[in-house]
Design a protein around this motif. Structure first.
Motif, PDB file in Angstrom:
ATOM      1  N   GLU A 363      29.672  -6.477  16.389  1.00  0.00           N
ATOM      2  CA  GLU A 363      29.726  -5.907  17.744  1.00  0.00           C
ATOM      3  C   GLU A 363      30.932  -4.970  17.882  1.00  0.00           C
ATOM      4  OE1 GLU A 363      27.345  -6.045  19.962  1.00  0.00           O
ATOM      5  OE2 GLU A 363      26.190  -7.293  18.577  1.00  0.00           O
ATOM      6  N   VAL A 391      21.377   1.152  15.834  1.00  0.00           N
ATOM      7  CA  VAL A 391      21.335   0.064  16.817  1.00  0.00           C
ATOM      8  C   VAL A 391      22.084   0.478  18.089  1.00  0.00           C
ATOM      9  CG1 VAL A 391      22.143  -2.284  17.316  1.00  0.00           C
ATOM     10  CG2 VAL A 391      21.052  -1.774  15.108  1.00  0.00           C
ATOM     11  N   ARG A 395      20.450   0.930  21.822  1.00  0.00           N
ATOM     12  CA  ARG A 395      20.923   0.145  22.973  1.00  0.00           C
ATOM     13  C   ARG A 395      21.402   1.040  24.118  1.00  0.00           C
ATOM     14  NH1 ARG A 395      24.837  -4.645  20.489  1.00  0.00           N
ATOM     15  NH2 ARG A 395      23.259  -5.714  19.209  1.00  0.00           N
ATOM     16  N   THR A 404      18.614  -4.725  17.592  1.00  0.00           N
ATOM     17  CA  THR A 404      19.531  -5.262  16.577  1.00  0.00           C
ATOM     18  C   THR A 404      18.867  -5.188  15.203  1.00  0.00           C
ATOM     19  OG1 THR A 404      21.015  -7.098  16.036  1.00  0.00           O
ATOM     20  CG2 THR A 404      18.812  -7.698  16.811  1.00  0.00           C
ATOM     21  N   THR A 412      14.264 -11.162  16.449  1.00  0.00           N
ATOM     22  CA  THR A 412      14.453 -10.134  17.473  1.00  0.00           C
ATOM     23  C   THR A 412      13.140  -9.406  17.779  1.00  0.00           C
ATOM     24  OG1 THR A 412      15.592  -8.064  18.020  1.00  0.00           O
ATOM     25  CG2 THR A 412      15.202  -8.479  15.691  1.00  0.00           C
TER      26      THR A 412
END
Length: 543
Positions: A363, A391, A395, A404, A412
């Motif tokens: 992250e 990713v 997002r 993800t 996911t």
């Protein structure tokens, strides 16, 4: 006596490991190559692992990948960077691989029921592999890992001892790298560790022709003479490997000590005057650059920077070609998660997110990528770095909040990144070369062709429609999201047999994510194009 015309230089080490045998071997190889000799290199690893592929980076540093997909010791990276060459699986093997081969041969009955022993069977397997690595070369430099006297290394040393007899005295040279410690309290360099190391080597039956002394302080002529006499080595064959401001200075330091004269004498070589002008110019630019800039290196193995050895060296190469010092600011991605990207990245001219495995710190890397994209800072994402760039874009631009990789969430609903196996099953492609590791994972390893898109940063960097770069990964970008990504400004600019190899962001001065590892093909004399273009973009951003 054998008809083999290849000459062999064996580089061994004493007292302790990490003395710089690999740099010594690479430096000698570089000098000989610049005299016009065809030089090969081979690393012998005494550990029982079959290869370093399953070893932790904390244990072993970086795993270097050759063009044919072999996972090898990081010293092969040094060899390639110094010698400006591409090596293969034949240039590195381990005790584990030797024993595995001999046991498999025994099971197949190849030894006709004989009792299998270290001598001759293990030694002959080692010898055959050394000779194979030296095919079509004038000189093969063979580095033996570990230190003299290690139990694991004894079969290799026995092989070296035998080869002197088999091939003749002018075809084999033994160079021993050893420590010359400085005892601060006494104010003295101590020669005893070197003497004992050489004694151990001689006890095994190998007399070194040359000693390379690792020392932190200058070594006097008197001490060199003392070592020459006590170790039965010619005075001109005692070479000092002092600490240098850059590893690329080492060949020049050796040349200043006339290292090639005793080597050429021992191996009966002629024309031993290398042309090192271009090399010397690049080293000067590394040591005394005319400009500088700062790259944020966002990763998670920052406590052991050897894990990123090829990449940090590739940045040095790019800096040398641009006459610029690339200052690396190491940024722990877990700290970015805790404190935000601005705190760590606001003073940087470029942001680099490197490869890696596992979910820790991911992250933080995504936040770093978002910061680079939104603040128009030159960005390079490598392997996982490219995947996370996709990713992040999914997002924060496409609005897919749960986007993800299946590496981090197997279930996911929005797998922007998925397993290689799924691609192969879906496409039926036979051209994707993969390897199943002993731990059960499918890996895409080695060199692949990539087609670049016209008008892209990737095409501009390489100046070619088709390029070749190396891979080491288990996951791929999911083409299902391609249309949505491109509609919002993330272009696919590199492809290989239907696989996404590179992505860029349209409204950004310089943003590139690549699935391959460009650092594996970077050399001092030929910097990798994508890394060179990234460093140049960061330099322009600074200005």
């Amino acid at each position: 006596m054998s008809e083999n015309k290849t000459k062999y230089i064996f580089v061994t080490g004493g007292v302790l490991s990490s003395l710089g045998k690999g740099i010594t071997a690479a430096s000698i190889g570089t000098l000989l190559k610049h005299t016009g000799q065809r030089v090969g290199v081979l690393k012998l690893d005494p550990y029982i692992n079959v290869d370093p592929g399953t070893m932790s980076p904390l244990e072993h540093g970086e795993v270097f990948v050759t063009k044919d997909g072999a996972e090898t010791d990081l010293d092969l990276g040094h060899y390639e960077r110094f010698l400006d060459t591409s090596l293969t699986q034949n240039n590195n093997f381990t005790t584990g691989l030797v024993y595995k081969t001999v046991i498999e041969n025994e099971r197949k009955g190849k030894y006709l029921g004989k009792t299998i022993q270290v001598v001759p069977h293990i030694v002959n397997e080692i010898k055959d592999r050394i000779v194979k690595a030296g095919e079509n070369k004038d000189i093969l430099i063979v580095e033996l890992g570990g230190t003299t006297g290690d139990i694991e290394g004894l079969p290799f040393l026995e092989t070296i001892r035998q080869m002197k007899h088999e091939f003749g005295k002018t075809q084999v040279m033994n160079i021993h790298v050893t420590l010359l410690p400085y005892i601060k309290a006494a104010g003295e360099l101590k020669t005893k560790p070197t003497q004992h190391s050489v004694q151990e080597l001689r006890r095994i039956g190998i007399a070194p022709h040359m000693l390379v002394l690792r020392a932190e302080v200058p070594v006097s002529t008197e001490i060199k003479r003392k070592i020459a006499y006590s170790c039965d080595v010619d005075e001109d064959s005692v070479i000092v490997a002092a600490d240098a401001p850059t590893i690329y200075q080492v060949p020049l330091n050796f040349l200043d000590q006339d290292i090639l004269t005793p080597i050429c004498k021992q191996l009966d070589l002629h024309d031993c005057q290398p042309n090192m002008d271009k090399w010397r110019d690049l080293v000067h630019k590394i040591i005394m650059p005319s400009d500088s800039m700062k790259i944020a290196f966002v990763g998670k193995y920052l406590d052991l920077k050897e894990s990123y050895k090829s990449l940090t060296e590739a940045l040095i190469h790019a800096g040398a070609h641009l006459d610029t010092k690339v200052e690396i600011k190491w940024v722990d991605s877990e700290k970015v998660e805790d404190d935000g990207a601005q705190k760590y990245l606001s003073d940087c001219d470029g942001i680099l997110v490197a490869g890696g495995f596992g979910g820790r710190g991911v992250e933080g890397k995504i936040q770093a990528i978002q910061y680079a994209r939104e603040n128009k800072i030159p960005f390079l994402g490598i392997c996982l770095g490219m995947q996370l760039a996709m990713v992040e874009f999914a997002r924060n631009v496409l609005g897919i909040n749960d986007a993800t990789s299946v590496e981090f969430d197997e279930n996911t609903p929005n797998p922007i990144i998925y397993l290689i196996d799924e691609f192969i099953d879906a496409s039926g492609s036979k051209q994707v070369r993969t390897t199943t590791s002993p731990m059960g994972g499918t890996m895409r390893l080695g060199e692949y062709e990539c087609e670049t898109k016209e008008g892209s940063n990737l095409r501009a960097a390489y100046g070619s429609k088709v390029i070749y770069e190396r891979h080491r990964h288990r996951y791929e970008a999911n083409p299902k999201y391609r249309e949505a990504l491109e509609a919002k400004g993330m272009e696919i600019t590199g492809e290989s047999d239907g696989l996404i190899e590179a992505v860029e962001v349209k409204d950004h001065p310089w943003f590139l994510g690549v699935q391959f590892h460009p650092e594996f093909t970077s050399r001092l004399q030929n910097a990798n194009p994508s890394i060179l273009a990234f460093v140049n973009a960061a330099l322009q951003h600074k200005k």
